[in-house]
Design a protein around this motif. Structure first.
Motif, PDB file in Angstrom:
ATOM      1  N   ALA A   1      32.103  57.564  48.736  1.00 21.19           N
ATOM      2  CA  ALA A   1      33.260  56.617  48.137  1.00 21.19           C
ATOM      3  C   ALA A   1      32.618  56.245  46.694  1.00 21.19           C
ATOM      4  O   ALA A   1      31.610  55.299  46.796  1.00 21.19           O
ATOM      5  CB  ALA A   1      33.448  55.350  49.041  1.00 21.19           C
ATOM      6  N   LEU A   2      33.193  56.783  45.630  1.00 25.15           N
ATOM      7  CA  LEU A   2      32.585  56.190  44.155  1.00 25.15           C
ATOM      8  C   LEU A   2      33.517  55.092  43.759  1.00 25.15           C
ATOM      9  O   LEU A   2      35.023  55.435  43.643  1.00 25.15           O
ATOM     10  CB  LEU A   2      32.562  57.259  43.418  1.00 25.15           C
ATOM     11  N   SER A   3      33.067  54.156  43.290  1.00 22.51           N
ATOM     12  CA  SER A   3      34.015  53.000  42.654  1.00 22.51           C
ATOM     13  C   SER A   3      35.036  52.823  43.552  1.00 22.51           C
ATOM     14  O   SER A   3      36.074  52.610  43.211  1.00 22.51           O
ATOM     15  CB  SER A   3      34.552  53.516  41.358  1.00 22.51           C
ATOM     16  N   PRO A   4      34.684  52.283  44.710  1.00 24.04           N
ATOM     17  CA  PRO A   4      35.935  52.162  45.606  1.00 24.04           C
ATOM     18  C   PRO A   4      36.667  50.766  45.497  1.00 24.04           C
ATOM     19  O   PRO A   4      35.871  49.912  45.162  1.00 24.04           O
ATOM     20  CB  PRO A   4      35.249  52.177  47.230  1.00 24.04           C
ATOM     21  N   ALA A   5      37.979  50.945  45.601  1.00 23.82           N
ATOM     22  CA  ALA A   5      38.739  49.793  45.399  1.00 23.82           C
ATOM     23  C   ALA A   5      38.731  48.907  46.622  1.00 23.82           C
ATOM     24  O   ALA A   5      39.302  48.899  47.891  1.00 23.82           O
ATOM     25  CB  ALA A   5      40.037  50.017  44.996  1.00 23.82           C
ATOM     26  N   PHE A   6      37.677  47.860  46.656  1.00 21.31           N
ATOM     27  CA  PHE A   6      37.708  46.971  48.163  1.00 21.31           C
ATOM     28  C   PHE A   6      38.640  45.798  47.731  1.00 21.31           C
ATOM     29  O   PHE A   6      38.599  44.722  47.772  1.00 21.31           O
ATOM     30  CB  PHE A   6      36.348  46.251  47.877  1.00 21.31           C
ATOM     31  N   VAL A   7      39.857  46.536  48.119  1.00 21.09           N
ATOM     32  CA  VAL A   7      41.202  45.439  48.039  1.00 21.09           C
ATOM     33  C   VAL A   7      41.116  44.657  49.422  1.00 21.09           C
ATOM     34  O   VAL A   7      40.778  45.096  50.502  1.00 21.09           O
ATOM     35  CB  VAL A   7      42.423  46.119  47.995  1.00 21.09           C
ATOM     36  N   LYS A   8      41.791  43.394  49.014  1.00 20.95           N
ATOM     37  CA  LYS A   8      41.673  42.461  50.418  1.00 20.95           C
ATOM     38  C   LYS A   8      43.297  41.887  50.533  1.00 20.95           C
ATOM     39  O   LYS A   8      43.814  41.653  49.465  1.00 20.95           O
ATOM     40  CB  LYS A   8      40.909  41.185  50.207  1.00 20.95           C
ATOM     41  N   ALA A   9      43.835  41.775  51.592  1.00 18.12           N
ATOM     42  CA  ALA A   9      45.341  41.088  51.828  1.00 18.12           C
ATOM     43  C   ALA A   9      44.954  39.718  51.562  1.00 18.12           C
ATOM     44  O   ALA A   9      43.908  39.243  51.700  1.00 18.12           O
ATOM     45  CB  ALA A   9      45.656  41.335  53.232  1.00 18.12           C
ATOM     46  N   PRO A  10      45.884  39.008  51.024  1.00 23.05           N
ATOM     47  CA  PRO A  10      47.335  39.334  50.629  1.00 23.05           C
ATOM     48  C   PRO A  10      47.535  39.978  49.341  1.00 23.05           C
ATOM     49  O   PRO A  10      48.824  39.937  49.082  1.00 23.05           O
ATOM     50  CB  PRO A  10      48.174  37.982  51.119  1.00 23.05           C
ATOM     51  N   PHE A  11      46.706  40.365  48.526  1.00 27.95           N
ATOM     52  CA  PHE A  11      46.789  41.241  47.469  1.00 27.95           C
ATOM     53  C   PHE A  11      47.514  40.289  46.423  1.00 27.95           C
ATOM     54  O   PHE A  11      47.918  40.933  45.209  1.00 27.95           O
ATOM     55  CB  PHE A  11      47.619  42.255  47.544  1.00 27.95           C
ATOM     56  N   ASP A  12      47.154  38.852  46.178  1.00 27.55           N
ATOM     57  CA  ASP A  12      47.795  38.078  45.297  1.00 27.55           C
ATOM     58  C   ASP A  12      47.301  38.277  44.013  1.00 27.55           C
ATOM     59  O   ASP A  12      47.796  38.092  42.843  1.00 27.55           O
ATOM     60  CB  ASP A  12      47.628  36.717  45.549  1.00 27.55           C
ATOM     61  N   SER A  13      45.794  38.541  43.962  1.00 27.13           N
ATOM     62  CA  SER A  13      45.077  38.662  42.552  1.00 27.13           C
ATOM     63  C   SER A  13      45.256  39.919  41.586  1.00 27.13           C
ATOM     64  O   SER A  13      44.816  40.175  40.528  1.00 27.13           O
ATOM     65  CB  SER A  13      43.644  38.578  42.748  1.00 27.13           C
ATOM     66  N   TYR A  14      46.031  41.058  42.189  1.00 25.38           N
ATOM     67  CA  TYR A  14      46.321  42.174  41.604  1.00 25.38           C
ATOM     68  C   TYR A  14      47.346  42.179  40.623  1.00 25.38           C
ATOM     69  O   TYR A  14      48.546  41.595  40.805  1.00 25.38           O
ATOM     70  CB  TYR A  14      46.231  43.126  42.816  1.00 25.38           C
ATOM     71  N   GLN A  15      47.250  43.368  39.838  1.00 28.64           N
ATOM     72  CA  GLN A  15      48.538  43.609  38.709  1.00 28.64           C
ATOM     73  C   GLN A  15      49.642  43.832  39.671  1.00 28.64           C
ATOM     74  O   GLN A  15      49.441  44.313  40.639  1.00 28.64           O
ATOM     75  CB  GLN A  15      47.978  44.574  37.993  1.00 28.64           C
TER      76      GLN A  15
END
Length: 299
Positions: A173-187
């Protein structure tokens, strides 16, 4: 003979004098998705496969599922020369033959959509991989003979599929997007696709949360460029330390580069031998030359 016909004949003969490689971008029909999915394939030449199977009878060859990032697709696997690199290394007997498939993601995050309308994980696991293994006997067929690799959104997908399916033995996994719920901070456009796909409740998101499942029990390598604009190098260090605390072996590859193909292409090439697991004493058992992998620490 007219000059143009002579030229056309010369071009035809010249093209025929070069060996043909299995380079293709094709469309795979999916009953689950009710559409076709474009994929790029690397299929070793018949000569390479025959040479390998003669020398290593009954040894399965690796199938690698390649997951592009949010702004990438299967054509990048070809454009960046990864397929050509594999073919060249196989022809020189530097790498064992392996079957690779790079897929289109449809902003799916490589998961089944919450409402069931777009079961992309099920397409990958229940349709695509069985189809390829039936078409190309000897490649894949068991977790030991399958690997998974991805970048950015595809790195997130690789960690999830490795953990959720148990169908792969190695994960890069290269440059993996470690996203977290509830995803408020993303574009907003990323947030929209995440909320369409996953639960917003952090507890319900746990089955897809890399910080919770740590990529399952696969042999795992994570990496990022040290100039990644999303600070994923720091996230990889944190992930590795958390994994170490939980007794989960992880290798980390941090090297100069950003969140782009200038970093991903050479790093993938260095780790291809590791992904293409080979029997002891033959190519494919460890990262290629030039890797700066550091176990756990990433320094």
């Amino acid at each position: 003979m007219p000059a143009w016909r002579f030229l056309a004949l010369w071009i035809t003969l010249l093209a025929a004098s070069f060996p043909v490689r299995a380079v293709t971008l094709e469309r795979i029909p999916s009953a689950r998705l009710k559409r076709e999915v474009s994929v790029a394939l690397h299929v070793p030449s018949a000569e390479v496969t025959a040479r390998w199977t003669t020398a290593h009878p009954n040894q399965p060859m690796q199938l690698v599922l390649f997951l592009p990032g949010a702004w990438d697709g299967p054509e990048d696997f070809l454009r960046e020369g990864l397929e050509a690199f594999l073919a060249d290394q196989e022809s020189k007997n530097e790498l064992p033959p392996s079957l690779w498939v790079a897929v289109t993601h449809f902003q799916s995050w490589y998961a089944d959509r919450l409402d069931g309308s777009f079961p992309y994980e099920r397409f990958l696991m229940d349709e695509l991989l069985p189809l390829l293994e039936a078409r190309h006997p000897g490649f894949g067929g068991t977790p030991h003979a399958r690997s998974i690799a991805g970048l950015s959104m595809g790195g997130f997908g690789a960690l999830n599929l490795a953990a959720r399916t148990g169908a792969f033995s190695r994960c890069l996994a290269l440059s993996p997007a470690f996203v977290k719920a509830p995803f408020d901070s993303y574009q907003w456009f990323i947030r929209r696709s995440l909320r369409r796909t996953f639960p917003q409740d952090p507890a319900l998101f746990a089955p897809w949360n890399p910080w919770t499942h740590l990529g399952g029990s696969t042999e795992l390598v994570i990496g990022a460029g040290t100039e990644d604009r999303y600070n994923l190098a720091g996230a990889c260090r944190t992930f590795a330390r958390l994994s170490e605390e939980r007794g989960r072996p992880v290798q980390v590859d941090l090297r100069p580069g950003g969140h782009d193909w200038a970093y991903w292409t050479p790093t993938f090439k260095d780790w291809m031998p590791w992904l293409i697991r080979g029997p002891r004493g033959v190519p494919g058992g460890r990262p290629g030359p030039g890797s700066t992998a550091a176990r756990l620490g990433g320094e």
